[in-house]
Every structure is written in structure tokens, then in C-alpha cells.
Design a protein around this motif. Structure first.
Motif: not given
Length: 334
Positions: A207-215, A235-239
Motif C-alpha cells: 500500500l503506497f499510503a498515504p499519498v501526500i501531494p508535493a511531499l 499494490a494499492g494506494y490511499v490519498l
């Protein structure tokens, strides 16, 4: 007193050890399985051996649960841990009910079942032993290399299609990880754990989590490539999710650790949340809305396709379940 040496990947990195003292309290819950009807999560039941989490991730969406206990979602959540000492026995009782129907249990859906205190208490180990003996399917959600300790249980379960591990990898940048997830396993050590589990025949989803914009969003492709090389199959991701008190805690973290990016990061977060810091609606809460959210989704889709991730479903088998025997029950007579 005995001292156990644990390789969490930070030994020799030059960082000062965190001196926050952990206090453990008894959780008196009378049940262990929590059920949900959320349409945007792939399971309807979960087990969390602990309330609170020593990993101290600045973004943790579970932090507000400590407020229900009259404690702080900040430092109290990180240092006052409520342990479910009767977890294994409670699980046996619930699985033994004639009304129980087996389905995949998510172990650690809220707080990490392999946080540091588990080394001593072994509550997760006890839960896994029950699931192993009952041939009950389980997905473990963790970011800790401590999961390797239980390979002896997970290997035979995986052979029967009864076990998977969902490993959280937020960044490959050790410096960022140390600030963002101060007491979690180092990124390189997580990759090594993924490799160890995969080589043992235990399916790993990352899990690519959390996705943090610009970080950390710029690392999406690199993280997926690294975990694929380590053996992950899916794989998965969570904002980033900022419910209730988490919003203030995370913004305070930004002001200290990323002051020059703080306003930009929160601006992008709000662009993906229709002007808000958070939206609780099913589906939206995980993925967000708008052009930036769509771009992340497309990048993820293309990277997974290129790396041959998510090529096949990693379904678990619920048909092998054998209810546990209860002492003194009629079942024990046969």
C-alpha cells in the motif's frame, strides 16, 4: 529483565532514539472482531489487538479514536496503548459460535498489529495461532518488519491460500520517513521484509499510503518499482485522509517539518477534497476528486501495468474453516 535486539532498520543511522515512554493499559472489550459495511474496503471484519500506536505516524487516521477514551489523539495516542490481553480467547469464543460464517479478517486495519509493544506482549502472535489452527483466512496490514517473526505460522497458511500481508510503504526516503513515521520500520528494512515474506511464499500487497501531494507523491513510481523488485505481487494506494483532530495534528507537523511546503501541500489537498481538508464519503475519502486526484490514479494505473502488478487476484479460501473446540462443549465429546 531481558533485552531483545530488534533490527528495525535504524541501527547506526546516527539518529537519537525516541525517548517517549510507552504505557500499556488493559483493554476490557468483550469482543474482538469488528464488523463494517463500508463499500470502499475489501473486507467486512477486522481485528485490532491494540488501541493507539507507537509508530506515531503524523497522518494516522485512527488518532481520533483515542478521544473516545478521554485521551489526546496526539501524544496519548502514541504513548498510552490499550492492549487486548484476552484477544486470543475472545477470538476462539466468537469463531466457535454456531452463527459464525468465515470470511477474510483484516488484522490491523486501524492500528499496526506489529507495533513495538507486540514484541513483548505477543497478542498478534496469539491471534494468528488461533486463525492458523482454525484454518481461517487473514490479511495482515503492517509497516513493521516484526511480521517476519511469525513466518512459521504464515507459511503453511499461505500454502493453503489462507494468508496475505499488506505492507505499507510511504516513502523510500529514510529522512522523510524518520520524521513522518518516527517509530516505524525504516524503508530499506521494509523492502527486506517484503523480500523475506515473498521468498517464503507469502503473497505481499503493498500500500503506497498515504499519498501526500508535493511531499511523497513524486515517489509513486519509484516505490512501486522497488516493492515489485522485492517480490510484491499487488499494490494499492490511499490519498491522505485528515478526519477530525488529524487535520490539526498533520498541519502542525507540516509547520515544523515542511514549513516552506505547508501551504502548497494543504492547497493541493483541498483541491482534491472540493475545498475541504477532508471528505468522509465512501470512495471519495480514499481517492479524492479533481484533476490532481485523477492524475495520481492514472500514474498508479500505468506504473502497475508496466511493472506487472495486480495481474491476478490474490483471493483467499474461506471454505477450509474449522471452528475451534471449546472446553466443556458438546463438540469436544466427538
Amino acid at each position: 529483565m531481558t533485552v531483545e535486539s530488534v533490527d528495525d532498520g535504524w541501527v547506526g543511522d546516527g539518529a537519537e532514539p525516541d525517548k517517549l515512554r510507552t504505557e500499556v493499559f488493559r483493554d476490557v472489550s468483550r469482543s474482538i472482531i469488528t464488523y463494517n459495511e463500508s463499500p470502499d474496503v475489501p473486507f467486512d471484519r477486522s481485528i485490532n489487538p491494540f488501541r493507539g500506536c507507537e509508530h506515531a505516524c503524523a497522518y494516522c487516521f485512527a488518532r481520533p479514536t483515542h478521544a473516545y477514551l478521554g485521551l489526546s489523539p496526539g501524544l496519548d495516542f502514541e504513548s498510552k496503548i490499550f492492549a487486548k490481553f484476552a484477544a486470543a480467547e475472545l477470538l476462539k469464543k466468537e469463531l466457535a459460535k454456531t452463527s459464525y460464517r468465515a470470511d477474510v479478517i483484516a488484522l490491523g486495519a486501524n492500528t499496526d498489529p506489529y507495533q513495538p509493544v507486540e514484541r513483548r506482549l505477543q497478542l498478534t502472535r496469539g491471534i494468528l495461532q488461533v486463525l492458523h489452527d482454525c484454518r481461517h483466512p487473514v490479511v495482515i496490514v503492517t509497516k513493521s518488519s516484526l511480521v517476519e517473526r511469525d513466518i512459521d505460522l504464515l507459511m503453511p497458511m499461505a500454502r493453503r491460500k489462507l494468508a496475505q500481508v499488506a505492507f505499507s510503504v510511504t516513502s523510500l526516503d529514510a529522512e522523510l520517513s524518520r520524521r513522518l513515521e518516527p517509530r516505524a520500520t525504516a524503508p530499506a528494512r521494509r523492502l527486506r521484509a517484503i523480500k523475506t515474506l515473498s521468498e517464503a511464499g507469502i503473497p505481499v500487497t503493498v500500500l503506497f499510503a498515504p499519498v501526500i501531494p508535493a511531499l511523497n507523491d513524486s515517489e509513486l513510481e519509484a516505490v512501486l518499482a522497488a516493492v515489485r523488485e522485492a517480490g510484491a505481487q499487488a499494490a494499492g494506494y490511499v490519498l491522505l485522509r485528515l478526519p477530525l483532530e488529524v487535520n490539526g495534528i498533520f498541519q502542525e507537523w507540516l509547520s515544523v517539518h515542511a514549513p516552506l511546503k505547508a501551504r502548497h501541500i494543504m492547497s493541493l489537498v483541498r483541491q482534491m477534497r472540493e475545498g475541504k481538508a477532508y471528505q468522509a464519503e465512501f470512495g471519495t475519502r480514499m481517492r479524492g476528486k479533481g484533476i490532481f486526484a485523477q492524475l495520481i490514479g492514472k500514474r498508479f494505473e500505468l506504473a502497475c501495468k508496466r511493472l506487472a502488478l495486480n495481474q491476478r487476484r490474490l483471493d483467499l479460501d474461506c471454505s477450509q474453516f474449522i471452528p475451534p473446540r471449546q472446553a466443556g462443549s458438546q463438540q469436544a465429546l466427538f
